[in-house]
Write a protein that holds these residues in place. Structure first.
Motif: not given
Length: 390
Positions: A139-148
């Motif tokens: 995995d190299c994701t730089l930006m993702d969604f948090d639980l909120g």
């Protein structure tokens, strides 16, 4: 909210009492000081590749799958530390960090061998200058969604920042946006924040971000127009000339590729063409490029083709070329006849032959005698001509 805070504070304190409102985080104001700048000159704009990839901001490179984006990106990554002209002039040698999220370790290695050979380098010449890491199985994701449901940076963005600092990378190549950005590509705010995050993490390095276009016919990037608006420049790699439209499900065809500068804030639009040969994309001569460093690269390539063809013609094919344009053994004519021209025209090969004669690499000399004992003239290879093929 500020008004409500003031109202609540006023109720808690008499009007004649001093009131101190909670302060927001301090913001450092730094307007340009014209009095200091009036006596100086701004520094020239800094380019990784002159007119194409600028330092300190993100440039996008779009193209359909299979057209050669990763290949040309890896060639850029290799040309920069060697300071080999590619696409255009490379003003200075640069250290490069490349994240390859689609190709595995061995595929990158195989491709690098072809690239090194193209630039006349050994693969060891890239040690300490070019850092390529495969994330094909990570995995190299730089930006993702948090639980909120909020878009936030990941630990990998900090890892990217640290790698840039640790390697001293001046150019960062990221392949590709689909693996790095987990947000909504159609959301302007999220896309803008992502590009801003890349710029911040780069610490002044140039960033080249690879991405696919949308599915719509004629599309050159996918999602919000913020992709176009947030970057300072955008290139598009295609197998068709810019004025030709591709079918929606068309696959890349032929060996020719075109790299078009579609958006540029700091230079003029431009176009380069390449031919796929021997595992690399070899630059072809762009219109009007003979006057610049790219033209010098083309001249050297054509001279190499002529010299290598000359040796094959004389050593293995029992031909004796001449520089007489009306003769059946005219060197450029023989080169094309035996398919040794690598796609170059008779005009290009003739000019290269004349330059080689002017430089003393090829010369006219006696190569035999006719039946009537008159001298037979032809071209011979000077002792130092082999330097041009290195």
């Amino acid at each position: 909210m500020a008004a409500a805070l003031r109202l609540a504070t006023a109720r808690e304190h008499p009007l004649d009492s001093p009131v101190t409102l909670p302060s927001v985080a301090q913001f450092q104001r730094r307007p340009l000081d014209w009095r200091i700048l009036a006596d100086g000159e701004p520094p020239e704009r800094d380019w990784a590749i002159k007119g194409w990839v600028g330092m300190g901001h993100t440039t996008m490179l779009n193209g359909i799958g299979g057209v050669g984006k990763t290949l040309i990106a890896q060639m850029i990554a290799s040309a920069l530390p060697l300071r080999q002209p590619f696409i255009d002039e490379i003003p200075a040698s640069r250290r490069v960090l490349m994240w390859a999220a689609e190709d595995d370790h061995d595929e990158i290695w195989r491709r690098q061998l072809d690239i090194a050979r193209h630039f006349g380098a050994g693969i060891g010449d890239f040690a300490g200058k070019l850092f390529i890491e495969s994330y094909a199985d990570r995995d190299c994701t730089l930006m993702d969604f948090d639980l909120g449901g909020r878009l936030v940076k990941t630990a990998m963005l900090d890892e990217l920042r640290e790698q840039i600092a640790d390697y001293g990378a001046e150019v960062v190549i990221l392949d590709n946006a689909a693996r790095l950005f987990a947000g909504k590509e159609s959301d302007r705010n999220q896309v803008t924040r992502f590009i801003a995050g890349l710029n911040a993490a780069s610490g002044g390095a140039a960033v080249l971000l690879l991405a696919h276009p949308g599915r719509a016919v004629g599309s050159e990037f996918s999602g919000s127009s913020a992709w176009e608006n947030s970057v300072r420049a955008r290139m598009f790699l295609t197998d068709r000339k810019p004025d030709e439209r591709a079918d929606e499900d068309a696959e890349p065809n032929g060996e020719i590729r075109y790299l078009a500068k579609r958006k540029t804030n700091y230079s003029s639009r431009d176009l380069r063409s390449f031919r796929y040969e021997n595992g690399v994309l070899k630059p072809q001569e762009p219109a009007g490029a003979r006057d610049g460093p790219f033209g010098y690269l083309d001249d050297r390539r054509d001279e190499r083709i002529v010299l290598e063809a000359f040796k094959r013609l004389t050593n293995g094919l029992n031909q004796q070329p001449t520089d007489a344009s009306n003769a059946a053994t005219f060197l450029p004519k023989l080169i094309l006849q035996f398919n040794l021209g690598e796609g170059r025209s008779r005009h290009d090969l003739s000019k290269a032959m004349r330059r080689l004669q002017t430089d003393g690499k090829l010369r006219r000399d006696v190569v035999g005698h006719y039946a009537n004992r008159s001298k037979k003239l032809g071209l011979v290879l000077a002792e130092d001509a082999t330097e041009c093929t290195k």
